[in-house]
Design a protein around this motif. Structure first.
Motif, PDB file in Angstrom:
ATOM      1  N   PRO A  16       0.819  -1.220   0.000  1.00 47.27           N
ATOM      2  CA  PRO A  16       0.000   0.000   0.000  1.00 47.27           C
ATOM      3  C   PRO A  16       0.854   1.272   0.000  1.00 47.27           C
ATOM      4  O   PRO A  16       1.876   1.334   0.674  1.00 47.27           O
ATOM      5  N   LEU A  17       0.399   2.231  -0.779  1.00 48.35           N
ATOM      6  CA  LEU A  17       1.065   3.542  -0.861  1.00 48.35           C
ATOM      7  C   LEU A  17       0.488   4.415   0.252  1.00 48.35           C
ATOM      8  O   LEU A  17      -0.708   4.715   0.251  1.00 48.35           O
ATOM      9  N   PRO A  27      10.107  11.995   9.727  1.00 51.43           N
ATOM     10  CA  PRO A  27       9.854  11.531   8.355  1.00 51.43           C
ATOM     11  C   PRO A  27      10.789  10.400   7.915  1.00 51.43           C
ATOM     12  O   PRO A  27      10.342   9.456   7.269  1.00 51.43           O
ATOM     13  N   ALA A  31       9.453   6.670   6.972  1.00 53.56           N
ATOM     14  CA  ALA A  31       9.613   6.122   5.620  1.00 53.56           C
ATOM     15  C   ALA A  31      10.356   4.792   5.662  1.00 53.56           C
ATOM     16  O   ALA A  31       9.975   3.832   4.982  1.00 53.56           O
ATOM     17  N   ASN A  32      11.396   4.700   6.470  1.00 54.45           N
ATOM     18  CA  ASN A  32      12.141   3.438   6.554  1.00 54.45           C
ATOM     19  C   ASN A  32      11.287   2.320   7.144  1.00 54.45           C
ATOM     20  O   ASN A  32      11.375   1.168   6.699  1.00 54.45           O
ATOM     21  N   LEU A  35       8.835   1.148   4.448  1.00 57.87           N
ATOM     22  CA  LEU A  35       9.535   0.293   3.482  1.00 57.87           C
ATOM     23  C   LEU A  35       9.820  -1.083   4.088  1.00 57.87           C
ATOM     24  O   LEU A  35       9.658  -2.108   3.427  1.00 57.87           O
ATOM     25  N   ALA A  40       4.775   1.456   0.797  1.00 52.60           N
ATOM     26  CA  ALA A  40       5.509   2.494   0.071  1.00 52.60           C
ATOM     27  C   ALA A  40       5.141   3.844   0.670  1.00 52.60           C
ATOM     28  O   ALA A  40       3.965   4.192   0.720  1.00 52.60           O
ATOM     29  N   PRO A  41       6.128   4.599   1.157  1.00 48.62           N
ATOM     30  CA  PRO A  41       5.847   5.892   1.776  1.00 48.62           C
ATOM     31  C   PRO A  41       5.853   7.036   0.767  1.00 48.62           C
ATOM     32  O   PRO A  41       6.587   7.006  -0.215  1.00 48.62           O
ATOM     33  N   ALA A  42       5.039   8.050   1.029  1.00 47.33           N
ATOM     34  CA  ALA A  42       5.118   9.303   0.260  1.00 47.33           C
ATOM     35  C   ALA A  42       4.726  10.436   1.197  1.00 47.33           C
ATOM     36  O   ALA A  42       3.580  10.521   1.629  1.00 47.33           O
ATOM     37  N   MET A  43       5.708  11.281   1.531  1.00 46.59           N
ATOM     38  CA  MET A  43       5.426  12.458   2.344  1.00 46.59           C
ATOM     39  C   MET A  43       5.080  13.597   1.392  1.00 46.59           C
ATOM     40  O   MET A  43       5.925  14.006   0.578  1.00 46.59           O
TER      41      MET A  43
END
Lengths: 267, 267, 267
Positions: A16-17, A27, A31-32, A35, A40-43
């Protein structure tokens, strides 16, 4: 198959995004962690971009820890966009109750019906107007002291409320689950709580489209975090090396191992 | 002496000062990577200060990942200042194509002629207007699918275009180089791509004043990153410990070892 | 009992809450360092919230490294609030002297009488108007070259001035202390200097209410950092693993071990 196992398998399968609007401190670890768990990360913080992206991502995290006023402008737009596009979103009310700007904002955001709220006991009490909110991100209240408030909040808002602590409490209107595991070193690594909020979003973003339950998704995120903490504490006894071992464990643990490492009890 | 070796020696010898205007997720790892490779990082975002500093630093990185509108105002000023003072600057078009504000900004910045552009395939296609730009920072296109677009962009803008992936592609108007190496764990550590953009800037800031080539500088940065990934993957099998081993390798590897660890082919 | 030991014991005993307004690169390592040494971090940047929180926290750090204009607006409000509520605050004048916006701001903040100022030699000279302020965060001046300036600043402002380097210099109007220890790898890990400023704030926030001295509190923070650097350098020879070992050492070292690992000399 166990529901927790099913959720964690779905995270690995669907990646999932997760759109995160989060504070300035966490942040990178957030994010790590995303992952490592298979998401999947998106700031994305700019109001114009956040509004678009929240409608596209699998799930949204709004974390009220130290943010800019520009991020604050993005948050209601992103939450509304997530709801409009039927994406789950998670509210992490960091230091709500203790500080006025974020307390007003948290209560405004609550009207957008988050799929889950995750915080420490003081933050959950603060969100409900029943505590001064602890010392910054530290809780000055015990998990079980927030149980009745969490139940009231879950019923009133129609959400799942997770109260983090040595034993995590996950509360829906009709169900209460306790997750036991983890390590005393976890609160000594900044961002373990904040990245738990992001992982709750990841689990919701994977679980709901697969027909799995909201409450189970929140429990699964907490079980994964606690299990990784238990494993990391076997390998490391200080917070620098614990942090590394914990991220490795988040990546390596299979869903079955997670379930074997923690205690999950409904009551 | 091999040109890649010459560039990497020059980075260690001259310790280029790299001005970074980068996203909220990766400043710490970017700074640590620049220090590990022998460069000096300086994150300076305020428009008034960025304009001054870009004229003084050895090189400038502009990374379009999650940034504030204040950073967005600084970027064109800094790029223009770098060009006016004959300093190389690098554009990293994170998520360009997928999101409108940064896509407009990227195309405006491109007119300031970056010395290099570095991105994943979807971002390079997005910059050229040929893709929706992937899922956030993830590429949904393959490296080789971006080859023709990268060539066109390199020719039209007069820049070096680097397309990152399992095999990196470095493209100038008259030359194409492929770098093979690294590890599948690299995309699981946030900021490895973004700090590659910063290292491209470091290599350019060291190479150009020493009379070394622009294309070679970009190749050298990619070779160093891939070599460190190869070494780290021998020591670590999960992203937490891989990150630590990879930064150690960036610091320890000699230029000759770098060249021995990766495959660099012109074609 | 040694005064340094007394201060470090007091940090562990009282867990001072440290309000940090710091730059975009180091919030995570700063928070992890504060947790490792026994303090509690809270990054709060919004002007309205920062003004309130600075009056409640045990101590305040204002770090002038890369910050937003919103953070710049918060800083004078937070400093004034700390002073009004009799809380010690620390000024870290990153790159002051080299860049105009922060240089003006630093001199304005100095009028609020920080309990301590911590910087590298170029920054201390820059704050006093006697240097161009180095290359970004790098010092281009030697520690001992800043001694007379530090003494003048300490007397004029009524503060403790700490000049960081291979040998740290801590200067009050009537006392000068040198702390020797640490490792050459420390400057290769971003944020070791910035988190030292935060730890100075933690030591002041613990020491002053316990009737311990301001100068001793600043010395204690430097001794702890140097001791942890010495220990970490025995375990790691590259910056990635050094960083982990150093945070572990900050957490593990007892006050007595700290005093045994470094040289502290008044002269």
């Amino acid at each position: 198959m166990n529901q927790v196992t099913a959720v964690l398998n779905e995270v690995r399968a669907s990646s999932p995004l997760v759109h995160c609007i989060t504070n300035t401190v966490v942040p990178e670890i957030t994010a790590n962690v995303l992952l490592a768990v298979g998401a999947a990360p998106a700031m994305i913080d700019l109001p114009e971009e956040a509004e678009i992206f929240a409608g596209v991502a699998s799930a949204l995290l709004i974390n009220l820890g130290n943010g800019s006023s520009e991020q604050h402008r993005a948050m209601p737009l992103a939450a509304a966009s997530a709801v409009a596009h039927d994406r789950p979103w998670v509210l992490d009310p960091v230091a709500v109750g203790a500080l006025p700007v974020r307390t007003r904002l948290a209560r405004e955001l609550l009207e957008q019906t988050p799929a889950a709220v995750r915080g420490n006991p003081s933050e959950i009490l603060g969100l409900a107007g029943e505590s001064a909110g602890g010392r910054g991100v530290d809780s000055t209240d015990a998990v079980e002291d927030a149980l009745a408030t969490a139940r009231g909040l879950a019923s009133r808002v129609g959400t799942v409320v997770a109260v983090s602590g040595p034993v995590d409490l996950i509360v829906s209107a009709d169900r209460t689950t306790r997750v036991t595991g983890g390590s005393d070193l976890m609160p000594l690594v900044i961002g373990t709580g904040c990245s738990l909020g992001a992982t709750v979003a990841a689990c919701l973003g994977a679980a709901l489209p697969a027909g799995l339950g909201r409450h189970d998704a929140v429990v699964a995120a907490h079980a994964l975090f606690a299990a990784a903490g238990t494993v990391a504490a076997r390998q490391a006894s200080a917070p620098g090396s614990f942090r590394t071992a914990w991220i490795d464990a988040l990546y390596r643990l299979t869903p079955d191992e997670v379930v074997g490492l923690v205690t999950i009890r409904d009551a």
